[in-house]
Design an enzyme around this catalytic site. Structure first.
Site, PDB file in Angstrom:
ATOM      1  N   HIS A   1       0.699  -1.459  -0.028  1.00  0.00           N
ATOM      2  CA  HIS A   1       0.235   0.194  -0.190  1.00  0.00           C
ATOM      3  C   HIS A   1       1.344   1.781  -0.035  1.00  0.00           C
ATOM      4  CE1 HIS A   1       0.807   1.142   4.325  1.00  0.00           C
ATOM      5  NE2 HIS A   1       0.383  -0.562   4.584  1.00  0.00           N
TER       6      HIS A   1
ATOM      7  N   ARG B   1      -6.089   0.665   3.648  1.00  0.00           N
ATOM      8  CA  ARG B   1      -4.684   1.320   2.997  1.00  0.00           C
ATOM      9  C   ARG B   1      -4.754   0.053   1.744  1.00  0.00           C
ATOM     10  NH1 ARG B   1      -3.580  -0.096   8.111  1.00  0.00           N
ATOM     11  NH2 ARG B   1      -1.414  -1.095   8.546  1.00  0.00           N
TER      12      ARG B   1
ATOM     13  N   GLU C   1      -2.386  -6.407   7.801  1.00  0.00           N
ATOM     14  CA  GLU C   1      -0.767  -6.354   8.177  1.00  0.00           C
ATOM     15  C   GLU C   1      -0.129  -7.030   9.690  1.00  0.00           C
ATOM     16  OE1 GLU C   1       2.455  -5.846   8.648  1.00  0.00           O
ATOM     17  OE2 GLU C   1       3.380  -3.682   8.121  1.00  0.00           O
TER      18      GLU C   1
END
Length: 344
Positions: free
Chosen positions: A99, A148, A202
């Site tokens: 991202h 994101r 993440e």
């Protein structure tokens, strides 16, 4: 927002419980797949070591919709939907994009699984990434569950020359699936499915999330923070290690994404530094020491060619080296030529 490639895009996506209104189903059954990967030196923004390795994969269930576009497949348009489909190619493209810069990247904060949007710079990075992959076919998009990564995917695909619309699939309930159905076959052909998965999120940074990285280093010491950030199997307090992140990300890739690639679908994954490092570790068979030194820049796309059950890394399809990327495969060159013909 405009995007790209995938005839009958909302067809059978059985693993997510969704069947489009006009799609057909085709079960290919159990297939034993062995994939060998040879990795070449490439530039992904910062650095990757030159590697030469191979891997073998076990058996997996392969399911495919009755219509699919491969790297060298027919490029359809509203004015050209009756053209004869070419012979299917076993070649497919896999695009990985970290991202763009997030608001917490800008503030130098540990972000992890906190859902933070992109900065203006991050938006620009995502758009630029889209320009770099605008001539590469994409049939399906996978993103993490975090905004994101989703913003990056949508902004990137807005630059693609096929101008198809990315449609986020919702499988959280039967009602969500029912309410999101498309009842126009022509509209459906001009869409591309977007699958979101928390497994691609993440790494969860535990008690470090929201803390300033420099202040954390001052408090706990640079060496301790470096161990939390860069070791393979040591997690931060109440968080995930890279090894733990890799377990979920790679398992999802093998179960859901890899079968799509093996059936010839071209896939883009928009995710995060650690989830993508985990997938690259799997594809390139990196050691735990090699993967912790792997750096991925924000908004820089990375290209793999999947052909004859092999994963071949081709680097970043970024100008001015774009022409050399296309030179690696005739099918990509043909696809680009078809896009040029559509414009003219």
């Amino acid at each position: 927002m405009a995007a790209t490639a995938f005839n009958g895009c909302l067809g059978t996506i059985k693993s997510h419980g969704y069947i489009g209104s006009s799609a057909l189903r085709q079960e290919c059954g159990n297939s034993t797949l062995q994939v060998t990967s040879k990795v070449f030196k490439t530039n992904i923004g910062l650095s990757i070591k030159e590697l030469d390795c191979s891997r073998k994969r076990g058996s997996c269930l392969v399911q495919a919709s009755s219509t699919q576009t491969t790297v060298g497949g027919q490029v359809s348009s509203p004015l050209n939907n009756n053209m004869e489909s070419p012979k299917k190619s076993k070649e497919a493209a896999l695009i990985l994009i970290r991202h763009g810069e997030s608001l917490w990247n800008e503030k130098n904060l540990f972000t992890g699984c906190v859902d933070v949007p992109l900065t203006k710079k991050g938006v620009e990075e995502a758009v630029e990434a889209g320009k770099r992959i605008s001539n590469i076919p994409v049939d399906m998009i996978y993103t993490s569950a975090l905004i994101r990564a989703q913003m990056t995917a949508m902004l990137a695909m807005s630059q693609h020359r096929r101008k198809k619309v990315p449609i986020v699939l919702h499988n959280e309930s039967e009602q969500a699936q029912s309410w999101s159905q498309i009842f126009s076959e022509e509209t459906e052909k001009q869409c591309i499915p977007v699958v979101t998965a928390w497994q691609l999120n993440e790494r969860m940074y535990g008690e470090l999330q929201g803390l300033n990285k420099q202040e954390t280093a001052d408090k706990y010491g640079k060496e301790q923070v470096h161990v939390w950030r860069r070791s393979y199997d040591i997690p931060p307090p109440n968080g995930e290690s890279l090894e733990m992140c890799a377990e979920r990300a790679v398992a999802y890739f093998k179960e859901h994404i890899e079968p799509q690639l093996q059936t010839g679908k071209n896939v883009m994954i928009a995710a995060h530094g650690n989830s993508l490092r985990s997938i690259i570790m799997y594809l390139d068979r990196l050691t735990s020491q090699e993967v912790i030194s792997l750096e991925l820049s924000t908004g820089i796309p990375m290209l793999y060619i999947v052909k004859e059950e092999k994963y071949i890394r081709r680097g970043s399809p970024a100008a001015p080296s774009e022409a050399s990327v296309y030179a690696y495969t005739k099918n990509l060159a043909r696809y680009r030529q078809k896009l040029d013909e559509m414009v003219h």
